[in-house]
Structures are given as structure tokens and as C-alpha cells.
Scaffold this active site. Structure first.
Site, mmCIF file in Angstrom:
data_model
loop_
_atom_site.group_PDB
_atom_site.id
_atom_site.type_symbol
_atom_site.label_atom_id
_atom_site.label_comp_id
_atom_site.label_asym_id
_atom_site.label_seq_id
_atom_site.Cartn_x
_atom_site.Cartn_y
_atom_site.Cartn_z
ATOM 1 N N ASP A 1 -14.269 -11.737 28.997
ATOM 2 C CA ASP A 1 -14.917 -10.604 29.665
ATOM 3 C C ASP A 1 -13.891 -9.582 30.154
ATOM 4 O O ASP A 1 -14.155 -8.771 31.037
ATOM 5 C CB ASP A 1 -15.804 -11.085 30.830
ATOM 6 C CG ASP A 1 -15.003 -11.814 31.893
ATOM 7 O OD1 ASP A 1 -13.812 -12.094 31.642
ATOM 8 O OD2 ASP A 1 -15.558 -12.099 32.965
ATOM 9 N N HIS B 1 10.398 2.628 17.787
ATOM 10 C CA HIS B 1 9.248 2.238 18.610
ATOM 11 C C HIS B 1 9.430 0.835 19.196
ATOM 12 O O HIS B 1 8.518 0.014 19.178
ATOM 13 C CB HIS B 1 7.944 2.330 17.806
ATOM 14 C CG HIS B 1 7.521 3.733 17.561
ATOM 15 N ND1 HIS B 1 6.616 4.093 16.606
ATOM 16 C CD2 HIS B 1 7.889 4.885 18.159
ATOM 17 C CE1 HIS B 1 6.451 5.412 16.628
ATOM 18 N NE2 HIS B 1 7.217 5.912 17.562
ATOM 19 N N ASP C 1 12.752 5.669 26.689
ATOM 20 C CA ASP C 1 11.741 6.700 26.416
ATOM 21 C C ASP C 1 10.546 6.336 27.290
ATOM 22 O O ASP C 1 9.761 5.451 26.949
ATOM 23 C CB ASP C 1 11.388 6.694 24.925
ATOM 24 C CG ASP C 1 10.477 7.856 24.540
ATOM 25 O OD1 ASP C 1 9.837 8.433 25.437
ATOM 26 O OD2 ASP C 1 10.415 8.165 23.336
ATOM 27 N N ASP D 1 6.884 13.083 29.060
ATOM 28 C CA ASP D 1 7.462 12.337 27.930
ATOM 29 C C ASP D 1 8.975 12.554 27.955
ATOM 30 O O ASP D 1 9.468 13.554 27.445
ATOM 31 C CB ASP D 1 6.830 12.856 26.629
ATOM 32 C CG ASP D 1 7.280 12.065 25.413
ATOM 33 O OD1 ASP D 1 8.008 11.070 25.579
ATOM 34 O OD2 ASP D 1 6.898 12.466 24.296
ATOM 35 N N HIS E 1 13.014 11.368 12.850
ATOM 36 C CA HIS E 1 11.715 11.776 13.418
ATOM 37 C C HIS E 1 11.713 13.278 13.702
ATOM 38 O O HIS E 1 12.741 13.949 13.581
ATOM 39 C CB HIS E 1 11.409 10.972 14.689
ATOM 40 C CG HIS E 1 12.469 11.071 15.754
ATOM 41 N ND1 HIS E 1 12.603 12.159 16.576
ATOM 42 C CD2 HIS E 1 13.446 10.197 16.118
ATOM 43 C CE1 HIS E 1 13.604 11.950 17.411
ATOM 44 N NE2 HIS E 1 14.142 10.782 17.152
ATOM 45 N N HIS F 1 6.876 17.925 19.677
ATOM 46 C CA HIS F 1 5.429 17.819 19.513
ATOM 47 C C HIS F 1 4.757 18.442 20.723
ATOM 48 O O HIS F 1 5.359 18.537 21.805
ATOM 49 C CB HIS F 1 4.990 16.361 19.312
ATOM 50 C CG HIS F 1 5.420 15.413 20.399
ATOM 51 N ND1 HIS F 1 4.762 15.307 21.603
ATOM 52 C CD2 HIS F 1 6.453 14.533 20.464
ATOM 53 C CE1 HIS F 1 5.372 14.385 22.355
ATOM 54 N NE2 HIS F 1 6.403 13.912 21.698
ATOM 55 N N HIS G 1 1.118 12.904 22.306
ATOM 56 C CA HIS G 1 1.263 13.705 21.081
ATOM 57 C C HIS G 1 0.014 14.582 21.048
ATOM 58 O O HIS G 1 -0.980 14.258 20.398
ATOM 59 C CB HIS G 1 1.353 12.813 19.843
ATOM 60 C CG HIS G 1 2.612 11.995 19.811
ATOM 61 N ND1 HIS G 1 2.815 10.939 18.976
ATOM 62 C CD2 HIS G 1 3.751 12.091 20.535
ATOM 63 C CE1 HIS G 1 4.010 10.416 19.188
ATOM 64 N NE2 HIS G 1 4.597 11.098 20.129
ATOM 65 N N GLU H 1 13.276 16.704 21.450
ATOM 66 C CA GLU H 1 13.784 15.341 21.502
ATOM 67 C C GLU H 1 14.627 14.939 20.291
ATOM 68 O O GLU H 1 14.264 14.034 19.537
ATOM 69 C CB GLU H 1 12.627 14.359 21.663
ATOM 70 C CG GLU H 1 11.484 14.537 20.672
ATOM 71 C CD GLU H 1 10.365 13.531 20.937
ATOM 72 O OE1 GLU H 1 10.668 12.328 20.941
ATOM 73 O OE2 GLU H 1 9.215 13.950 21.137
ATOM 74 N N TYR I 1 20.842 8.060 15.466
ATOM 75 C CA TYR I 1 20.750 6.590 15.480
ATOM 76 C C TYR I 1 21.705 6.046 14.428
ATOM 77 O O TYR I 1 21.494 6.261 13.224
ATOM 78 C CB TYR I 1 19.303 6.149 15.189
ATOM 79 C CG TYR I 1 18.320 6.913 16.051
ATOM 80 C CD1 TYR I 1 18.018 6.489 17.348
ATOM 81 C CD2 TYR I 1 17.742 8.110 15.592
ATOM 82 C CE1 TYR I 1 17.166 7.224 18.158
ATOM 83 C CE2 TYR I 1 16.890 8.849 16.401
ATOM 84 C CZ TYR I 1 16.603 8.400 17.678
ATOM 85 O OH TYR I 1 15.763 9.143 18.482
ATOM 86 N N ARG J 1 18.878 9.382 22.127
ATOM 87 C CA ARG J 1 17.854 10.435 22.077
ATOM 88 C C ARG J 1 17.770 11.033 23.474
ATOM 89 O O ARG J 1 17.918 10.308 24.472
ATOM 90 C CB ARG J 1 16.494 9.867 21.663
ATOM 91 C CG ARG J 1 15.371 10.903 21.697
ATOM 92 C CD ARG J 1 14.118 10.498 20.909
ATOM 93 N NE ARG J 1 13.349 9.429 21.519
ATOM 94 C CZ ARG J 1 13.310 8.184 21.059
ATOM 95 N NH1 ARG J 1 14.001 7.847 19.979
ATOM 96 N NH2 ARG J 1 12.593 7.262 21.660
ATOM 97 N N GLU K 1 15.247 13.780 25.657
ATOM 98 C CA GLU K 1 13.941 14.433 25.515
ATOM 99 C C GLU K 1 13.483 15.047 26.831
ATOM 100 O O GLU K 1 13.379 14.359 27.845
ATOM 101 C CB GLU K 1 12.904 13.391 25.055
ATOM 102 C CG GLU K 1 11.497 13.913 24.975
ATOM 103 C CD GLU K 1 10.511 12.909 24.384
ATOM 104 O OE1 GLU K 1 10.774 11.685 24.456
ATOM 105 O OE2 GLU K 1 9.467 13.347 23.859
#
Ligand code: GLY
Ligand code: MN
Ligand code: MN
Length: 429
Positions: free
Chosen positions: A41, A246, A263, A274, A355, A359, A366, A384, A388, A397, A399
Site C-alpha cells: 500500500d 548518471h 550534480d 540544477d 552531453h 537545457h 529538463h 553545464e 570526463y 562538470r 553547472e
């Protein structure tokens, strides 16, 4: 509600903007998201449908909004249906919106209980020719789970097969992409809360901490400042994990000499921040890490200066790619001659920067918004860039979030430390 809501005048104005986009005899229908089940539940935390929220400010499940701007009976041009409460709901779930509260939040004067919905829908349908419905047309959207809107589309097409059904998505893309000051204020709050989290983390990180302990520091600061939590699943990757775009496990021990890519952003009132920062576990960048960090930071600054009214994101991405090429040559990662002879559709820089650079950002991380049309003032974007280098276990990175202004861009994260010296100073204070 733990956040300060935007004034209803914003939602009234949004509905006026929508009315201008609709053909005569149109009806637009917006449903809440479902309360998503987990197991047994259990349910996930409720997250309102962003289009419904954009036109009503109502952050409650089982809400429906009907908009029919030229309906002959003026009182029925906007109708908001909310869940009727009862003793049982009051005991188990607490307060639900009263009709008066729903008017105050949304500025819609005609509030009905959800049980009245079918009957009133029929009255409007008989008048309307065009019915605008919500479909999730985000380029990256997963279509596996059927939404409340999707179920409704199937049903209404069966009951009223001869109406002209249309997509609301292209209209929403245009409207939601250009932000009002009220929205920018909410996003600034989200960024300021994110800043608090990051400053706390700078004091906390040292060799031996676990990635999830860093995650805990962020969420502590987010929740105590009125955020409902992370804007998206946080990525806290140290060492080789900094190169996993990710990475979500966040379970490794952070070792001296490694970098941590974080991130992480807070949400506030359904708007999002972000942010990405990359910091050294032991508080000092080594010379190679420094060189890569500076290359990414230079690139970020150049990218922001190119992200101006009139720019088209696709062309901007190509320009950023060219600057990235020369940075990667400078770092000894690409060869100038090979770059000259590369396949233009598969440029070599993509090995190290795979990447997009920017965005739209807003109610969605996004966010929906045009990507083939020129940028307009009031749009909000991330910038961003990242490099790598898996063989060196270096992933960096950076951003920030920017409002595109007529004269200049506004950096919503202008107060969040990013210069290398400042990061080192704060980590060693
Ligand atoms: N946090 C997701 C992104 O940076 O796009
Ligand atoms: Mn991000
Ligand atoms: Mn982003």
C-alpha cells in the site's frame, strides 16, 4: 504547503495567455498526476502535474481544470475541480483544500468537487469543437506508465468520438519557456537553498567520507529551508564515478587525491535548481585536476556569453564544441591534425564531452521549451560543460542556472562558489 506560494494573479495571467492561443469554441483540460504506487500500500511522494500547476497553483491530487474561454455562460469559462474532503480523509490525511482556499490560490472563481466533473464536462463538450489535451511530449519522456491524462484521452475519445482533438503540448512549450518574475523568484529560492547545501558540504568533506553522507548533508539543509527535497536524484560521484554521467548509487568512500562530482539541486514550490560542482576530496586540486577544472570553467564562461537572445541552441552547441576542441587539444587529449580531419557529424571532442551544454529549466528540471527557435529574454537555461577522462579518473562538470536578460544574463547561482581558489579556501577554513 511548506513554501510561499506565488500570488494568484500569476495563475490568472497564465490562463489569459492560454486563452489567446486557443481557437474559438475550444476546451482545454488539465488533470493532476496520479499518486504513484510503489509496493503493497506504499506510494511515492505526490508530484503535481506541471501544466495543471502552471494554470492553477493547486498542489493537490485528483484536481482537474477546465478552460473554455468563450463559453456563453461566463461563470463556466474556468472550472476547477478539487477533491471533496470528509471525516475519514480528515482523520487519516489531514486538511484538503476548501473551496475558498482553492479560489484564493488559483483565482478561479468556479470551484466544484471532483464528483461534479462528468456532468459539467458534458455541458462544455456540447458547445466546443476543439478539445486540447495534455500529452507528455518531452523528448526524453518515458511512455511506459499510463498517466491520468493518457487514460482520460482514451475515455473521452470513446464518449465523444467526433470532436477535433488537439495537442496542448506545443502551446505549453511556448508559454512555460518564458518565465515571469514570480517564477524566477521561486527558482532563485531553489538556487539559494542549493547554495546553503553546498557550503555545508564544503565544510564537511574530507578523506574517508562516504558519498551518501554528502547526500545527507545536502538534504538536511534543503529540508530545513522549506524545500521538499532534491529536484532530481542527486549524483555524487567520487574518483572514477565522477565520469559516470548518471551515477546514482552514491555509496563509495571518497579518497584523498580524488575529485567528487556533485550534480545536486533543491526544489522549491515545484521549481528547480540544477547545480553541478566538482571538488577535491582532500581540499586541494592537483596540477592536472586544476588544468582540467580551469578549462571547464573557461568554457562555461564563454558559453554563457554566447547564450543570448537570438541564439539557437543547436548552433550554440556546435560553437561550444569548437571551443571544447581547442581546450582538449590544450590538455593533450586531442590532436590538432586529427581534429582537422574529423567526421563533422561525429566530432572527436564527444569522447570527453558527451552531453548537451544547456537545457531549459523551470517546473521541470529538463524543462519544456523550444530548442530549434531563437532564445528569448525570460528563458532560463543551465550551462553545464564537462570533461570526463575515464583513463585518469577525472570527471569535471560545472553547472549554473541563468535567466536570459535583454541586456545581460542573470546568474541565479552567482553566489555559489565556483572559482578554484575559493573552493580550496572554504574547504580549508
Ligand atoms: N541534473 C541533470 C542535468 O544536469 O541535466
Ligand atoms: Mn545537473
Ligand atoms: Mn542540467
Amino acid at each position: 504547503m511548506r513554501y510561499t506560494a506565488i500570488n494568484r494573479s500569476f495563475y490568472i495571467k497564465n490562463r489569459e495567455k492560454l486563452a489567446k492561443e486557443l481557437k474559438p469554441r475550444s476546451l482545454a483540460i488539465f488533470h493532476s498526476n496520479d499518486l504513484m504506487p510503489t509496493n503493497a500500500d506504499g506510494t511515492m511522494k505526490f508530484r503535481q502535474n506541471n501544466d495543471l500547476f502552471y494554470f492553477s497553483g493547486i498542489d493537490q491530487e485528483e484536481t482537474v481544470l477546465l478552460i473554455c474561454p468563450d463559453f456563453p455562460n461566463e461563470a463556466m469559462r474556468e472550472i476547477l475541480f478539487v477533491r471533496e474532503t470528509n471525516e475519514h480523509i480528515a482523520i487519516w490525511e489531514g486538511n484538503k483544500l476548501t473551496k475558498t482556499e482553492a479560489v484564493e490560490i488559483s483565482g478561479v472563481n468556479q470551484i466544484k468537487w471532483t464528483s461534479d466533473y462528468e456532468g459539467m464536462l458534458s455541458q462544455l463538450m456540447v458547445y466546443c469543437d476543439h478539445v486540447f489535451l495534455h500529452t507528455n511530449e518531452h523528448r526524453g519522456a518515458s511512455k511506459e506508465v499510463e498517466t491520468r491524462n493518457a487514460r482520460f484521452i482514451k475515455r473521452i475519445r470513446e464518449v465523444f468520438p467526433l470532436h477535433n482533438y488537439q495537442r496542448i503540448a506545443p502551446i505549453m512549450e511556448g508559454l512555460r519557456a518564458v518565465k515571469e518574475q514570480d517564477e524566477i523568484n521561486q527558482m532563485q529560492r531553489a538556487c539559494d537553498i542549493t547554495e546553503k547545501g553546498f557550503r555545508r558540504v564544503l565544510r564537511f568533506v574530507k578523506p574517508g567520507v562516504k558519498e551518501y553522507e554528502i547526500e545527507a548533508e545536502f538534504i538536511h539543509e534543503f529540508l530545513r529551508n522549506g524545500s521538499r527535497g532534491f529536484a532530481y536524484e542527486p549524483i555524487i560521484g567520487s574518483g572514477e564515478n565522477s565520469c559516470v554521467l548518471h551515477y546514482l548509487e552514491n555509496n563509495k568512500i571518497c579518497n584523498s587525491g580524488e575529485l567528487i562530482l556533485m550534480d545536486v539541486g533543491a526544489e522549491y514550490g515545484n521549481y528547480n535548481a540544477d547545480m553541478t560542482r566538482t571538488i577535491p576530496v582532500n581540499g586541494r586540486f592537483n596540477p592536472r585536476q586544476k588544468a582540467v577544472y580551469e578549462a571547464v570553467l573557461r568554457l562555461k564562461k564563454e558559453a554563457v556569453s554566447m547564450l543570448r537572445p537570438g541564439t539557437v541552441i543547436q548552433e550554440y552547441q556546435k560553437e561550444v564544441g569548437k571551443i571544447m576542441e581547442s581546450e582538449l587539444i590544450g590538455l593533450g587529449l586531442l590532436d590538432r591534425k586529427e581534429v582537422r580531419n574529423q567526421d563533422p557529424f561525429n566530432p572527436l571532442y564527444r569522447k570527453y564531452f558527451m552531453h548537451g551544454t544547456s537545457h531549459h529549466l523551470g517546473l521541470d528540471v529538463h524543462d519544456i521549451g523550444p530548442v530549434y527557435e531563437p532564445i528569448k529574454p525570460g528563458m532560463v537555461f543551465t550551462v553545464e560543460p564537462g570533461i570526463y577522462i575515464r583513463e585518469e579518473k577525472i570527471g569535471i562538470r560545472l553547472e549554473n542556472n541563468y535567466v536570459i536578460g535583454q541586456e545581460e544574463n542573470l546568474d541565479l547561482m552567482g553566489n555559489i562558489p565556483i572559482e578554484l581558489e575559493e573552493i580550496e579556501e572554504l574547504m580549508n577554513a
